[in-house]
Design an enzyme around this catalytic site. Structure first.
Site, PDB file in Angstrom:
ATOM      1  CB  THR A 115     -10.629   4.365  -1.598  1.00  0.00           C
ATOM      2  OG1 THR A 115     -10.364   4.715  -0.236  1.00  0.00           O
ATOM      3  CG2 THR A 115      -9.838   3.128  -1.970  1.00  0.00           C
ATOM      4  CE  LYS A 159      -7.215  13.324  -0.004  1.00  0.00           C
ATOM      5  NZ  LYS A 159      -7.274  12.129  -0.839  1.00  0.00           N
ATOM      6  NE  ARG A 160      -2.982   7.847   6.291  1.00  0.00           N
ATOM      7  CZ  ARG A 160      -1.754   7.846   5.760  1.00  0.00           C
ATOM      8  NH1 ARG A 160      -0.739   8.368   6.424  1.00  0.00           N
ATOM      9  NH2 ARG A 160      -1.537   7.300   4.583  1.00  0.00           N
ATOM     10  CE  LYS A 183     -14.201   5.534   0.394  1.00  0.00           C
ATOM     11  NZ  LYS A 183     -13.246   5.718   1.497  1.00  0.00           N
ATOM     12  CG  HIS A 189      -2.122  -0.850   1.111  1.00  0.00           C
ATOM     13  ND1 HIS A 189      -3.257  -0.483   0.426  1.00  0.00           N
ATOM     14  CD2 HIS A 189      -2.363  -2.096   1.594  1.00  0.00           C
ATOM     15  CE1 HIS A 189      -4.154  -1.451   0.508  1.00  0.00           C
ATOM     16  NE2 HIS A 189      -3.628  -2.444   1.198  1.00  0.00           N
ATOM     17  CE  LYS A 221      -3.059  10.241   2.668  1.00  0.00           C
ATOM     18  NZ  LYS A 221      -3.522   9.509   1.479  1.00  0.00           N
TER      19      LYS A 221
END
Length: 837
Positions: free
Chosen positions: A661, A553-554, A665, A361, A559
Site C-alpha cells: 500500500t 517499509k517493513r 501512497k 496477506h 522487499k
C-alpha cells in the site's frame, strides 16, 4: 462544490472547553500551559463533540438493527488521531484558528500526540484505512484488536544498529479513548475438558482448571468524513480476575499472590513478541485467543439482547479475519454456540461458515501461521478438540470428493489438512470454515489460486475472490500534504476527498507548463520540509534539489532493501572511479523496522548505516550521493516522507509481495514508481501506463519457474559481472566495516552460498541487479528532463483513483459482507452551555 458537514462544529465551545480543561486538569492558565497539556485539553474538548456524533450513530444502529462487520486484526496502525479526527469532522481550520486565538499553533499541538503503537506495517495500516473508509461510506463496523502497552518497539539507531526500546505511547494516557468496563469479558487458558449429560441426555463439554484473565475494552471513535457517522475501534486490555491474593502473600507465596496480575500484564505488553522460543510462541497464541474470544463473547451478548435465535447470528454479524492471526475466531465461535447456547455441531457450523471470512496477506508458504499441537492443545484444550473435529470432518470430505477418482488423496490431505505433521495450520482452517477467501491484488489472488492454494481453489472455487487494497486519501493527501490537496481542490473541486476517481480530471493539466511549475514547486516545498526533519533528527544536510529516492517499509529480505543499498555502493564506486562523470545528485532515504529476532534484516540496517557513514563523509564525491536511514519509521513521519518523495522504491522479488500500500501512497503524492511487476505494482502500471513508471526485473512467473526447478546460480553473475563482484567483495574486505571485515559476511554468504535448505540468493537480488541499475539510469535521464518528470508525476496523481480504500470497502461491503449504508440525520449544532466551561 465544497462538501458541507452533516453537523456544525462549535468553535467557541471548543475554545472554552480547552481553557476549562487546562484549568481543571492542570491548575494552570493558558499562558502557563505546556504544549502537551494543551494537546490533552484540546483532545478532551474535541472528544466532547465527537461523542455527540458517536451517540447519535449508535442510536440509529439501535433503531435500524443493521448488519455489521467486525474487522478482527492483530494490528491497527492508526497514526495520530487528533488531526485526522479534526479533518474528518471538517473542523481542522476552526480548531487551528481557535488554538491560534489561545496562543498556540495546531501543528505544534499535533506533534505532542504519540503514534498509537497498535500496529507495525502494511497489514495494520490497511486495517486503519479500512476503518476510515467504512465510517466515511456509512457502513456499520467495529474494528477489534489489542491495546498494546508498548506496541512492537520504538526503534533507535545506535552505532548503525537497530536497538529496540519500549514504545511507551500511553505514558500520558490516551485522551481520545473511552474505557468500557461494562463490556468486560473473561477469557480462559489451560486446564482440561470434562463432559457431562444435559437434561436431554446430550453430551456437553466444559473447560475446567483454567487460568483466567479479564478482557476490558477501550473504544476509539472512527469518524467518517463530513457525515456525522462514527464507527468504533475496540481494543482489549487484559486485567487480572483477582489482582492480589492476600492469603498467598500471607503464607509467603509472594509470586503466587500476583500470578494472575502478571499473566494479564504480559498478554498486552507488546505486539508480536519474539517467537524464536517457546515462551514467545505461547504468548502470541494467548494474544490471538484473548482478543477474538473477548470480541465474540461481546458481539453475541449484544446480539442476544435484541434477538432470540442465535442460529441467525450470521444475518447481523460478519467476522472478517485480517490474515491468519484471528483464525481462532472460528473454533471459539463454535465453542460458544455449542457449549454456551447448546447448538448441535451442524447448527453451529452453519452459523460459523456463513459469518466468517478470511483475507490472505501472503504468498509465501513459510509465512502461513502454524502452531505446534503440544502448545495449542495445552493452552486451548477445548478449542483444540473442536479443531480436531473440524479436521476429521474435512478429511472425510476430501475422501468423499476424491476417492476412486485417480487423485492422490494422501497428497491432498498433506496439502490441505488442518492438523498435519504435529502442527495446526491456521490458513487451512480459515479457508475450510470461511465463506470467502480473498487476496489483496489481482496478481496475488491469481498466484494463490494457481500455486500456493491451488488444491483449495480446485475444491472451493466459489470462495475465492480478489479485493485489491487501497489507502485513504483523507489521511495521506488531505492531512499529509495540505499544499498539494489545496492545489488539487483548486483545479477540480473537493469531490476527490470522498471519490478519488475524480483525480482523473487532473489529466488535462499534465502538459500545462504553468500547472507543472505549480505542482513541482509544491513538491520542492515538501522536500524542504523533509530536509529540515532529516537535519534535526539525523544531523545530515541533504539538498532538496536532489532526487529524493525513497524506500520506507517493513524490513524483510523479499522487499529487497539489500538490492537498493548494493546499488548505492555500485554508484559510489562509479563516482570514485570517474569523479567528473555526469551524475544527478541523489538522496537515498530508508525507513524500516526489522523484527527483533530477524538477524539478516537487522544486519541489513547496519549495512545501510555503515554505507551512509562512508559515503556521506567522503569529500571526493562532492555530496552527489547522500544516504539517510530515518529512525523509528511510523505513520506520522511517513506523512512527511511520502509527500516529499520523487522516486517510490517498490522493488520486492516478483511474486512475493501480496499487494503493498506504500506504492499507492507514493503515487497519490506524485512520486514515480521504480519497481518490479509484483503485487499492486501491476495494477498501478495498468492505470498510469508503463511509460510513467520504471519497471525492471524478473516477472513473477519467471521467479516461480526458477523456484520450481531449484533456483539459479548467482555465482555465475558474480564471476561474469565485475560491478557486482566489486560490490560483493566490499561486503567482506572491510570497506564498510574496517574494524570487523567479516561483519557483513552473512549477507555475502546469503547471496552466493546455499545454507541448509535455503538456496543462495533466494530473493534473486543478483539476478535483478543489472536490470535495476538500468532502470535507475532511466530515472536519472527522466528527471533531467523537468517537463517530462513533472508530467509523469502529475499523471501518477491523476490515475490514482482506483487505489482508494473507499473503492476496496465498497467491494467488500457489496460482494462479501452484504452490508447496507446507514444514514445519520444531520445535526445543526448545539447551543453552548455556560456551565460547560
Amino acid at each position: 462544490m465544497v462538501k458541507r458537514p452533516q453537523f456544525t462544529f462549535d468553535k467557541d465551545l471548543f475554545k472554552r472547553s480547552v481553557e476549562y480543561n487546562v484549568r481543571t486538569m492542570y491548575r494552570r492558565t493558558m499562558k502557563e500551559a505546556t504544549d502537551q497539556q494543551v494537546f490533552q485539553a484540546s483532545a478532551m474538548a474535541l472528544k466532547d463533540q465527537i461523542i455527540d456524533c458517536w451517540m447519535r450513530t449508535q442510536k440509529v444502529f439501535d433503531e435500524k438493527d443493521p448488519k455489521q462487520v467486525v474487522y478482527l486484526s492483530m494490528e491497527f496502525l492508526m497514526g495520530r488521531a487528533f488531526g485526522n479526527d479534526a479533518i474528518n469532522l471538517m473542523a481542522y481550520e476552526p480548531i487551528k484558528q481557535a488554538l491560534k486565538e489561545l496562543g498556540f499553533k495546531l501543528n505544534a499541538i499535533e506533534d505532542q500526540e504519540p503514534d498509537a503503537a497498535l500496529g507495525n506495517g502494511g497489514l495494520g495500516r490497511l486495517a486503519a484505512c479500512f476503518l476510515d473508509s467504512l465510517a466515511t461510506l456509512n457502513y456499520p463496523a467495529y474494528g477489534a484488536g489489542i491495546r498494546y502497552q508498548y506496541g512492537m518497539f520504538k526503534q533507535e539507531i545506535r552505532d548503525g544498529y537497530q536497538v529496540e526500546v519500549p514504545d511507551n505511547w500511553l505514558e500520558n494516557g490516551n485522551p481520545l479513548e473511552l474505557r468500557r468496563p461494562e463490556y468486560t469479558q473473561e477469557v480462559h487458558f489451560g486446564g482440561y475438558v470434562t463432559s457431562y449429560l444435559d437434561r436431554n441426555g446430550r453430551t456437553m463439554y466444559k473447560q475446567e482448571g483454567y487460568s483466567a484473565v479479564k478482557a476490558v475494552p477501550y473504544d476509539l471513535p472512527i469518524i467518517g468524513y463530513g457525515n456525522g457517522f462514527v464507527d468504533t475501534l475496540r481494543i482489549w486490555d487484559a486485567e487480572p480476575v483477582v489482582s492480589f491474593k492476600l492469603d498467598s502473600f500471607d503464607r509467603g507465596e509472594y509470586q503466587k499472590s500476583v500470578e494472575q496480575e502478571n499473566l494479564a500484564r504480559t498478554i498486552c505488553n507488546v505486539l508480536y513478541p519474539c517467537d524464536d522460543h517457546i515462551q514467545g510462541k505461547e504468548l502470541r497464541l494467548k494474544q490471538q485467543y484473548f482478543f477474538v474470544s473477548a470480541t465474540l463473547q461481546c458481539a453475541i451478548q449484544k446480539y442476544m439482547k435484541t434477538h432470540d435465535d442465535i442460529r441467525k447470528l450470521h444475518e447481523k454479524y460478519v467476522f472478517q479475519l485480517n490474515d491468519t492471526h484471528p483464525t481462532l475466531a472460528i473454533p471459539e465461535l463454535m465453542r460458544i454456540l455449542m457449549d454456551e447456547y447448546a447448538l448441535t455441531w451442524d447448527e453451529a457450523w452453519n452459523v460459523v461458515t456463513k459469518s466468517c471470512a478470511y483475507t490472505n496477506h501472503t504468498i509465501m508458504a513459510e509465512a502461513l501461521e502454524k502452531w505446534p499441537i503440544e502448545l495449542f492443545s495445552r493452552l486451548l484444550p477445548r478449542i483444540y478438540s473442536i479443531v480436531e473435529e473440524i479436521n476429521r470432518r474435512f478429511e472425510r470430505e476430501i475422501h468423499n470428493r476424491y476417492d476412486n477418482t485417480g487423485v492422490d488423496v494422501g497428497h491432498k490431505i498433506y496439502k490441505m489438512g488442518i492438523i498435519y505433521d504435529g502442527q495446526v495450520r491456521m490458513a487451512n482452517l480459515a479457508i475450510v470454515a470461511g465463506f470467502s477467501v480473498n487476496g489483496v491484488a489481482e496478481l496475488h489472488t491469481a498466484i494463490l489460486m494457481t500455486e500456493e492454494l491451488r488444491d483449495f481453489y480446485e475444491m472451493f472455487p466459489e470462495k475465492f475472490n480478489n479485493k485489491t487494497n487501497g489507502i485513504t486519501q483523507r489521511r495521506f493527501l488531505l492531512h499529509a500534504n495540505p499544499n498539494l490537496a489545496k492545489w488539487v481542490t483548486d483545479k477540480i473541486g473537493d469531490e476527490w476527498i470522498t471519490d478519488l476517481s475524480h483525480m482523473k480530471e487532473l489529466e488535462i493539466y499534465a502538459d500545462d507548463t504553468k500547472a507543472q511549475k505549480e505542482f513541482m514547486n509544491i513538491k520542492y516545498k515538501n522536500k524542504v520540509r523533509l530536509a529540515k526533519y532529516i537535519l534535526e533528527h539525523n544531523g545530515i544536510e541533504v539538498d532538496p534539489r536532489s532526487i529524493f529516492d525513497v524506500q520506507v517499509k517493513r524490513l524483510h529480505e523479499y522487499k529487497r532493501q539489500l538490492l537498493n543499498i548494493l546499488h548505492i555502493m555500485y554508484l559510489y564506486n562509479q563516482l570514485k572511479a570517474n569523479p567528473n562523470m555526469e551524475f544527478k545528485k541523489r538522496t537515498f532515504i530508508f525507513g524500516a523496522k526489522a523484527a527483533a529476532g530477524y538477524k539478516t534484516a537487522k544486519l541489513t540496517i547496519k549495512l545501510i548505516n555503515s554505507v551512509a557513514d562512508v559515503i556521506n563523509n567522503d569529500p571526493d564525491i562532492d555530496d552527489k550521493i547522500k544516504v539517510v536511514f530515518i529512525e523509528n519509521y511510523r505513520v506520522s513521519n511517513a506523512e512527511i516522507i511520502i509527500a516529499a518523495a520523487d522516486v517510490s522504491e517498490q522493488i520486492s522479488t516478483a511474486s512475493k509481495e501480496a499487494s503493498g500500500t506504500g506504492n499507492m501512497k507514493f503515487m497519490l503524492n506524485g512520486a514515480v514508481t521504480l519497481g518490479t511487476m509484483d503485487g499492486a505494482n501491476v495494477e498501478i502500471v495498468e492505470e498510469v501506463g508503463e511509460e510513467n513508471a520504471f519497471i525492471f526485473g524478473l516477472s513473477s512467473q519467471e521467479v516461480i519457474n526458477y523456484e520450481n526447478y531449484g533456483g539459479y546460480d548467482p555465482k555465475k553473475i558474480f564471476n561474469e559481472d565485475q560491478n557486482v563482484r566489486q560490490v560483493l567483495v566490499q561486503l567482506v574486505d572491510g570497506t564498510y566495516s574496517p574494524e570487523d571485515p567479516d561483519l557483513f559476511r552473512p549477507l555475502y554468504d546469503s547471496l552466493l552460498n546455499r545454507h541448509g535448505t535455503d538456496r543462495a540468493d533466494r530473493y534473486f537480488i543478483l539476478a535483478d541487479f543489472e536490470s535495476y541499475a538500468a532502470a535507475q539510469r532511466e530515472v536519472e535521464k527522466a528527471y533531467n528532463d523537468s517537463k517530462r518528470w513533472a508530467k509523469m508525476a502529475m499523471l501518477n496523481v491523476a490515475n490514482v483513483g482506483k487505489f482508494s480504500s473507499d473503492r476496496t470497502i465498497e467491494q467488500y461491503a457489496q460482494e462479501i459482507w452484504g452490508l447496507e449504508k446507514v444514514m445519520i440525520p444531520a445535526r445543526r449544532g448545539r447551543k453552548p452551555k455556560k456551565t460547560e466551561a
